[in-house]
Design a protein around this motif. Structure first.
Motif, mmCIF file in Angstrom:
data_model
loop_
_atom_site.group_PDB
_atom_site.id
_atom_site.type_symbol
_atom_site.label_atom_id
_atom_site.label_comp_id
_atom_site.label_asym_id
_atom_site.label_seq_id
_atom_site.Cartn_x
_atom_site.Cartn_y
_atom_site.Cartn_z
ATOM 1 N N ARG A 1 110.967 -13.517 166.249
ATOM 2 C CA ARG A 1 112.186 -12.975 166.867
ATOM 3 C C ARG A 1 113.258 -14.056 167.011
ATOM 4 O O ARG A 1 114.426 -13.737 167.235
ATOM 5 C CB ARG A 1 111.881 -12.374 168.237
ATOM 6 C CG ARG A 1 111.243 -11.000 168.175
ATOM 7 C CD ARG A 1 111.260 -10.323 169.533
ATOM 8 N NE ARG A 1 110.745 -8.975 169.464
ATOM 9 C CZ ARG A 1 111.461 -7.903 169.162
ATOM 10 N NH1 ARG A 1 112.745 -8.044 168.865
ATOM 11 N NH2 ARG A 1 110.919 -6.702 169.141
ATOM 12 N N ARG A 2 112.842 -15.311 166.883
ATOM 13 C CA ARG A 2 113.782 -16.417 167.077
ATOM 14 C C ARG A 2 113.665 -17.417 165.934
ATOM 15 O O ARG A 2 112.600 -17.588 165.343
ATOM 16 C CB ARG A 2 113.486 -17.135 168.397
ATOM 17 C CG ARG A 2 113.611 -16.256 169.615
ATOM 18 C CD ARG A 2 113.258 -17.038 170.884
ATOM 19 N NE ARG A 2 111.854 -17.467 170.893
ATOM 20 C CZ ARG A 2 110.853 -16.732 171.340
ATOM 21 N NH1 ARG A 2 111.085 -15.526 171.809
ATOM 22 N NH2 ARG A 2 109.606 -17.195 171.320
ATOM 23 N N HIS B 1 115.208 -21.446 165.181
ATOM 24 C CA HIS B 1 116.007 -22.571 165.692
ATOM 25 C C HIS B 1 115.737 -23.791 164.820
ATOM 26 O O HIS B 1 114.643 -24.354 164.868
ATOM 27 C CB HIS B 1 115.646 -22.865 167.156
ATOM 28 C CG HIS B 1 116.432 -23.995 167.743
ATOM 29 N ND1 HIS B 1 117.807 -24.000 167.810
ATOM 30 C CD2 HIS B 1 116.029 -25.174 168.294
ATOM 31 C CE1 HIS B 1 118.225 -25.122 168.384
ATOM 32 N NE2 HIS B 1 117.165 -25.849 168.680
ATOM 33 N N SER C 1 120.721 -21.594 165.848
ATOM 34 C CA SER C 1 119.843 -20.797 166.704
ATOM 35 C C SER C 1 120.214 -19.333 166.557
ATOM 36 O O SER C 1 121.372 -18.966 166.761
ATOM 37 C CB SER C 1 119.987 -21.216 168.176
ATOM 38 O OG SER C 1 119.598 -22.556 168.351
ATOM 39 N N CYS D 1 118.659 -15.025 166.922
ATOM 40 C CA CYS D 1 117.662 -14.066 167.363
ATOM 41 C C CYS D 1 117.740 -12.842 166.454
ATOM 42 O O CYS D 1 118.810 -12.510 165.930
ATOM 43 C CB CYS D 1 117.915 -13.640 168.814
ATOM 44 S SG CYS D 1 117.371 -14.857 170.019
ATOM 45 N N GLU E 1 116.835 -8.656 165.644
ATOM 46 C CA GLU E 1 116.565 -7.342 166.211
ATOM 47 C C GLU E 1 116.479 -6.316 165.087
ATOM 48 O O GLU E 1 117.049 -6.497 164.016
ATOM 49 C CB GLU E 1 117.631 -6.935 167.233
ATOM 50 C CG GLU E 1 119.005 -6.692 166.651
ATOM 51 C CD GLU E 1 119.986 -6.137 167.677
ATOM 52 O OE1 GLU E 1 119.539 -5.771 168.784
ATOM 53 O OE2 GLU E 1 121.184 -6.069 167.365
ATOM 54 N N VAL F 1 122.884 -17.362 168.655
ATOM 55 C CA VAL F 1 122.797 -17.549 170.104
ATOM 56 C C VAL F 1 123.105 -19.005 170.421
ATOM 57 O O VAL F 1 122.952 -19.886 169.571
ATOM 58 C CB VAL F 1 121.390 -17.185 170.648
ATOM 59 C CG1 VAL F 1 121.101 -15.714 170.443
ATOM 60 C CG2 VAL F 1 120.305 -18.026 169.994
ATOM 61 N N ASN G 1 115.385 -20.367 172.949
ATOM 62 C CA ASN G 1 114.087 -19.720 173.096
ATOM 63 C C ASN G 1 114.178 -18.355 173.767
ATOM 64 O O ASN G 1 113.159 -17.760 174.114
ATOM 65 C CB ASN G 1 113.133 -20.630 173.876
ATOM 66 C CG ASN G 1 112.786 -21.887 173.101
ATOM 67 O OD1 ASN G 1 112.620 -21.826 171.894
ATOM 68 N ND2 ASN G 1 112.708 -23.018 173.791
ATOM 69 N N GLU G 2 115.368 -17.897 173.988
ATOM 70 C CA GLU G 2 115.556 -16.590 174.602
ATOM 71 C C GLU G 2 116.454 -15.732 173.716
ATOM 72 O O GLU G 2 117.232 -16.248 172.921
ATOM 73 C CB GLU G 2 116.178 -16.724 175.999
ATOM 74 C CG GLU G 2 115.342 -17.553 176.977
ATOM 75 C CD GLU G 2 114.033 -16.886 177.322
ATOM 76 O OE1 GLU G 2 113.949 -15.653 177.194
ATOM 77 O OE2 GLU G 2 113.091 -17.597 177.723
ATOM 78 N N CYS G 3 116.361 -14.433 173.871
ATOM 79 C CA CYS G 3 117.205 -13.542 173.077
ATOM 80 C C CYS G 3 117.975 -12.580 173.978
ATOM 81 O O CYS G 3 118.279 -11.458 173.582
ATOM 82 C CB CYS G 3 116.353 -12.759 172.078
ATOM 83 S SG CYS G 3 115.762 -13.782 170.708
ATOM 84 N N GLN G 4 118.300 -13.030 175.175
ATOM 85 C CA GLN G 4 118.990 -12.159 176.117
ATOM 86 C C GLN G 4 120.492 -12.118 175.845
ATOM 87 O O GLN G 4 121.127 -11.088 175.985
ATOM 88 C CB GLN G 4 118.718 -12.621 177.556
ATOM 89 C CG GLN G 4 117.246 -12.540 177.950
ATOM 90 C CD GLN G 4 116.986 -13.111 179.328
ATOM 91 O OE1 GLN G 4 117.862 -13.742 179.933
ATOM 92 N NE2 GLN G 4 115.782 -12.910 179.834
ATOM 93 N N LYS H 1 122.743 -12.313 173.096
ATOM 94 C CA LYS H 1 122.999 -12.318 171.648
ATOM 95 C C LYS H 1 124.479 -12.536 171.375
ATOM 96 O O LYS H 1 125.342 -11.898 171.989
ATOM 97 C CB LYS H 1 122.546 -11.005 171.015
ATOM 98 C CG LYS H 1 121.050 -10.784 171.047
ATOM 99 C CD LYS H 1 120.636 -9.669 170.131
ATOM 100 C CE LYS H 1 121.230 -8.327 170.536
ATOM 101 N NZ LYS H 1 120.658 -7.813 171.779
#
Length: 243
Positions: A50-51, A53, A58, A60, A62, A117, A123-126, A128
């Motif tokens: 999903r990520r 880097h 970086s 993400c 979907e 991102v 490390n997060e996909c909140q 986008k």
């Protein structure tokens, strides 16, 4: 000794058995493709994918579907496709673009959207950011072999050369294997030398036996594209590579 009548009866029974086996296999393959296509989000099977880097980039990922594209996403995908592919297609682009636009919104079309991102949330996909590329793929049949067919993998020029394309194709291959597909298949314009080298040299795809150059090498009008494949089992290899 068996009579002529008995021999005919046995041949008929054998033929019926063969037909039944063929129909059963076709039914099983149809169910396989239907089940794979019905999966709402193939990324759920591969959380690490999903990520991405690397090299200051970086992103993400979907999932999406062709018949559920929002107007902005539809516009973005069509624009990026034209920017990247108008050159390789040359004079064929005007007609090809019409075909591709219809393909891209089909209910059968499955997507992986790539969003940039901030590095701080690699490390997060909140949160986008803007989209920087996409993959359009489908579950379908080629020579009676269930395959993942990659219709498009398009990335903006500024995110190319960082390993993202290879990462996305590795993900597609994992999705294919997870859903019991026999191969990944795709089409590449001969004029797109960088793409041809990417698939054949870096990813070890081969020119398929169903590609125009192998089906009819003596054709008066040479096709402008090749069909490439990577097979995962002996049956797919026999039908898509060695025929």
């Amino acid at each position: 000794m068996a009579s002529v009548r008995e021999k005919k009866l046995k041949r008929k029974e054998l033929n019926l058995w063969v037909v039944a086996q063929i129909l059963e296999r076709k039914k099983a393959i149809d169910q396989l493709i239907k089940a794979a296509s019905a999966h709402s989000d193939h990324l759920t099977d591969f959380p690490p994918f999903r990520r991405f880097h690397r090299d200051g980039l970086s992103v993400c990922l979907e999932s999406g579907r062709g018949n559920k594209l929002s107007p902005p996403v539809k516009q973005y995908t069509q624009t990026l496709l034209k920017v990247n592919m108008e050159g390789p297609f040359g004079s064929e682009w005007a007609e090809e673009e019409k075909v591709k636009r219809r393909e891209m919104v089909s209910p059968d079309a499955r997507y992986i959207f790539v969003h940039e991102v901030p590095n701080v949330v690699a490390n997060e996909c909140q949160d986008k950011g803007p989209m920087v590329g996409f993959v359009h793929y489908r579950f379908t049949l080629e020579e009676e072999i269930p395959v993942v067919y990659v219709y498009e993998i398009q990335l903006e020029s500024r995110v190319q050369g960082k390993g993202l394309g290879k990462f996305l194709m590795q993900l597609i291959e994992l999705i294919a294997r997870k859903n019991h597909m026999g191969a990944v298949v795709l089409t590449v314009q001969k004029a797109n030398l960088s793409a041809m080298n990417f698939y054949t040299s870096k990813l070890r795809y081969t020119i398929s036996s169903i590609s125009p150059s192998r089906v009819n090498s003596l054709a008066e009008v040479e096709k402008s594209y090749e069909i490439l494949c990577k097979t995962f089992d002996n049956e797919a290899k026999a039908m898509l590579e060695e025929s």
